[in-house]
Scaffold this active site. Structure first.
Site, PDB file in Angstrom:
ATOM      1  N   ASP A 145      -3.502  -7.119 -12.087  1.00  0.00           N
ATOM      2  CA  ASP A 145      -3.381  -7.129 -10.634  1.00  0.00           C
ATOM      3  C   ASP A 145      -3.883  -5.827 -10.003  1.00  0.00           C
ATOM      4  O   ASP A 145      -3.626  -4.736 -10.520  1.00  0.00           O
ATOM      5  CB  ASP A 145      -1.883  -7.300 -10.313  1.00  0.00           C
ATOM      6  CG  ASP A 145      -1.599  -7.359  -8.842  1.00  0.00           C
ATOM      7  OD1 ASP A 145      -1.933  -8.379  -8.228  1.00  0.00           O
ATOM      8  OD2 ASP A 145      -1.038  -6.381  -8.296  1.00  0.00           O
TER       9      ASP A 145
ATOM     10  N   GLU B 273      -8.518  -8.142 -11.641  1.00  0.00           N
ATOM     11  CA  GLU B 273      -8.682  -8.366 -10.198  1.00  0.00           C
ATOM     12  C   GLU B 273      -9.308  -7.121  -9.587  1.00  0.00           C
ATOM     13  O   GLU B 273      -8.647  -6.122  -9.352  1.00  0.00           O
ATOM     14  CB  GLU B 273      -7.332  -8.639  -9.522  1.00  0.00           C
ATOM     15  CG  GLU B 273      -7.522  -9.062  -8.079  1.00  0.00           C
ATOM     16  CD  GLU B 273      -6.309  -8.816  -7.184  1.00  0.00           C
ATOM     17  OE1 GLU B 273      -6.185  -9.518  -6.173  1.00  0.00           O
ATOM     18  OE2 GLU B 273      -5.499  -7.907  -7.474  1.00  0.00           O
TER      19      GLU B 273
HETATM   20  C1  GLC Z   1      -2.828  -8.407  -5.703  1.00  0.00           C
HETATM   21  C2  GLC Z   1      -2.148  -9.752  -5.645  1.00  0.00           C
HETATM   22  C3  GLC Z   1      -1.496  -9.897  -4.308  1.00  0.00           C
HETATM   23  C4  GLC Z   1      -0.455  -8.818  -4.174  1.00  0.00           C
HETATM   24  C5  GLC Z   1      -1.062  -7.441  -4.381  1.00  0.00           C
HETATM   25  C6  GLC Z   1      -0.026  -6.408  -4.603  1.00  0.00           C
HETATM   26  O1  GLC Z   1      -3.878  -8.293  -4.828  1.00  0.00           O
HETATM   27  O2  GLC Z   1      -3.057 -10.758  -5.925  1.00  0.00           O
HETATM   28  O3  GLC Z   1      -0.934 -11.160  -4.131  1.00  0.00           O
HETATM   29  O4  GLC Z   1       0.132  -8.878  -2.901  1.00  0.00           O
HETATM   30  O5  GLC Z   1      -1.883  -7.399  -5.509  1.00  0.00           O
HETATM   31  O6  GLC Z   1       0.563  -6.570  -5.861  1.00  0.00           O
END
Ligand code: GLC
Length: 611
Positions: free
Chosen positions: A241, A314
């Site tokens: 993440d 991500e």
């Molecule tokens: C990432 C997740 C998102 C979350 C953020 C903070 O972007 O996909 O849903 O709010 O991280 O953890």
């Protein structure tokens, strides 16, 4: 003479049996990417059909209105039937749910709302039987402020004192100010004053998500242990993440953090876009950290055997940085840094040239030997049907299923689920709640997180049924079947071409196998195309192998390459029927047949001259 005849005969024979010999490796054209993998064994993840489950909204097995692990286990056969090979789950760990699980209070404990550790182990067993891999969400940037580590850090417990990013702030004229002007992704200052510790802590997301301090080796070790814990439970890997946020710049030798410069296109000082995040995003240390996590996975595999454990990262970052996450000459990184280009570069009004450019951008930037991936949506982005057009969902699934590499489907996209409008009063996403009623819709992620529509009953069967409400697009299952069976789709070369503003074509080919052509009519008019103009080596007729409801041709029909009609927003997958055409010379001369012809000519010449 006999010698010549023999050589010529052998040359022709050799070419017939081994058509790749003498065929030069295809050139790289502007519209062509030679990433075919001719020999190597493909790993499971290289051609996987991934499916993202947002557990809160997938399937509720105990009637409390929130999805859970037993609900997921119940519905895994549905994913199997779709052709899904692996699924990644948004966080299922203990959390006060300030950011719906992305604020973790205990990284190795299952949140009671989702079930128990026994339920998780049951899910793993069901998944194993069905041969569906389970990938967990790993949230390294922050914990919850209700995490034990944070409590102890705030209390200056020596073991945890530097687990988070703390700072006393800047004193100006006797007044205390936050250490820098940094802004949270979810609005407002990224620094929060903590009464107990009498210091500010950094939170790049909501204030209940304090940032972990990765300059502390104990934090790195603790988080690697989180990975080891779940690897021990048998997971196939992790989606990481918010990767670009993990490191921020270190304080200078005066222990001060530098302010970030402004973006002049944003006039809202509370908004994340107000600043250029040169000190809080994409720091070089982050890439090495991802490599170190990959080393943890590889070490586990060496010790325990089994198939590859993988990382999906991500990374909403500039493409050159994203590519570094794959690894370099000396270290391996994430097997699949998410490719968000189909999300970030395309809109409702994009034409076929924009689609072509977007697909090629990834393929042409990707380092040699790496695997592509295609993400159409996730729980943070408006649904693909709402973003690119409801009537384009089928064609987009067709595109991602026939492009090289892995694809990632967000739950419900196989049915064409679209965003659900949520009033300000019902809005729960912190990203929207931190704004106001007039702008919240631009920020809210609630519309793409509504419960999965299993049936057309009032609660959409979210709570007790297993039949889907909207029909699954027929082509969705067929596409994944086709991809499972076809070596060309798994490892073939790729050519991507806009044939006009309206029509995009993707050609996949592999020596001694069928060639496939995916055609998308992005616009609303009927389009008649001559495929031979763009792909002169195609045969005069092609067989239809996948259609959508819009198509006027049927699976099994033969269509003419010189004059093929596509209905508005139609898409098709076509296949060559004769393996000759699968040689796909791409315009280059083949050496051996030419040699064969020369030898025969030489032979005729010799024969004539000898008379
Ligand atoms: C990432 C997740 C998102 C979350 C953020 C903070 O972007 O996909 O849903 O709010 O991280 O953890």
């Amino acid at each position: 003479m006999i010698k010549y005849r023999l050589i010529a005969f052998l040359a022709v024979l050799l070419q017939l049996h081994c058509p790749t010999l003498g065929q030069p490796y295809p050139n790289y054209h502007a519209d062509f990417v030679g990433i075919g993998d001719h020999g190597a064994d493909l790993k499971w993840w290289q051609t996987a059909a991934f499916y993202q489950i947002y557990p809160r909204s997938f399937k509720d097995s105990n009637g409390d209105g929130v999805g859970d692990l037993n609900g997921i286990a119940e519905q895994l056969p549905y994913l199997k039937e779709l052709g899904i090979t692996a699924t990644w789950l948004s966080p299922i760990f203990t959390s006060p749910m300030a950011d719906f699980g992305y604020d973790i209070a205990n990284f190795t404990e299952i949140a009671p709302i989702f079930g128990t550790m026994a339920d998780f182990e049951h899910l793993m067993e069901v998944a194993k039987k069905l041969d569906i891999k389970i990938i967990l969400d790993f949230v390294p940037n922050h914990s919850s402020d209700e995490c034990e580590w944070f409590r102890r850090s705030a209390a200056r417990d020596p073991e945890f004192k530097d687990f988070y990013v703390w700072h006393p702030g800047r004193m100006e004229n006797g007044n205390r100010h936050p250490p820098s002007n940094w802004i949270s992704v979810f609005r407002g200052s990224a620094w929060q004053w903590h009464e107990g510790r009498q210091e500010f802590y950094l939170h790049q997301f909501v204030k209940k998500q304090p940032d972990l301090n990765y300059r502390n080796p104990k934090v790195r070790e603790t988080m690697s242990n989180v990975l080891r814990f779940w690897l021990g439970k048998g997971v196939a890997g992790f989606r990481i993440d918010a990767v670009p946020h993990v490191f921020e710049i270190a304080p200078d030798n005066q222990n001060q953090y530098r302010d970030e410069p402004r973006n002049d296109w944003d006039n809202d000082p509370e908004d994340y876009g107000y600043l250029q995040h040169i000190y809080t995003k994409d720091q070089p240390e982050t890439i090495d950290l991802v490599y170190s996590w990959r080393a943890v996975l590889d070490a586990h595999q060496r010790e325990h055997g089994g198939e590859d454990r993988i990382l999906m990262a991500e990374t909403y970052s500039p493409i050159d940085i994203v590519m570094q996450y794959y690894g370099n000459a000396t270290a391996e990184g994430a097997q699949l840094p998410f490719n968000f280009l189909l999300i970030s570069e395309l809109s409702n009004s994009s034409n076929a040239h924009a689609y072509e450019g977007t697909v090629l951008k990834w393929l042409q930037h990707m380092p040699k030997g790496r695997t592509a991936n295609w993400v159409l949506g996730n729980h943070d982005q408006p649904r693909v049907g709402s973003r690119l057009g409801r009537d384009r969902v089928d064609m987009l699934n067709m595109l991602t299923a026939t492009l090289p590499g892995a694809s990632v489907t967000y739950q419900g996209e196989e049915l064409g689920m679209t965003n659900v409008w949520i009033s300000w009063k019902d809005t729960v996403d912190p990203s929207a709640c931190n704004t106001n009623p007039s702008i919240y819709e631009q920020y809210s992620r609630d519309p793409e997180r509504t419960p999965f529509q299993w049936t057309d009953a009032q609660d959409a069967g979210f709570s007790n049924a297993s039949k889907t409400w909207l029909p699954i697009a027929v082509d969705y299952k067929e596409l994944w079947q086709l991809r499972k069976q076809s070596q060309t789709l798994k490892r073939g070369e790729t050519e991507v071409k806009a044939l006009s503003d309206a029509v995009l074509a993707v050609k996949r080919y592999l020596e001694r196998d069928s060639t496939y052509l995916t055609l998308l009519n992005i616009y609303d008019g009927v389009e008649t195309i001559n495929l031979l103009q763009s792909f002169p080596d195609l045969p005069p007729q092609l067989k239809v192998v996948v259609v959508t409801e819009r198509s006027q041709v049927k699976v099994g029909d033969l269509v003419n390459s010189t004059s093929l009609q596509l209905q508005p927003k139609d898409s098709l997958v076509l296949q060559t029927t004769s393996s000759y055409y699968s040689y796909a010379t791409n315009g280059e001369t083949r050496f051996l047949p030419v040699l064969g012809v020369y030898l025969w000519l030489a032979q005729v010449g010799l024969y004539l001259s000898s008379r």
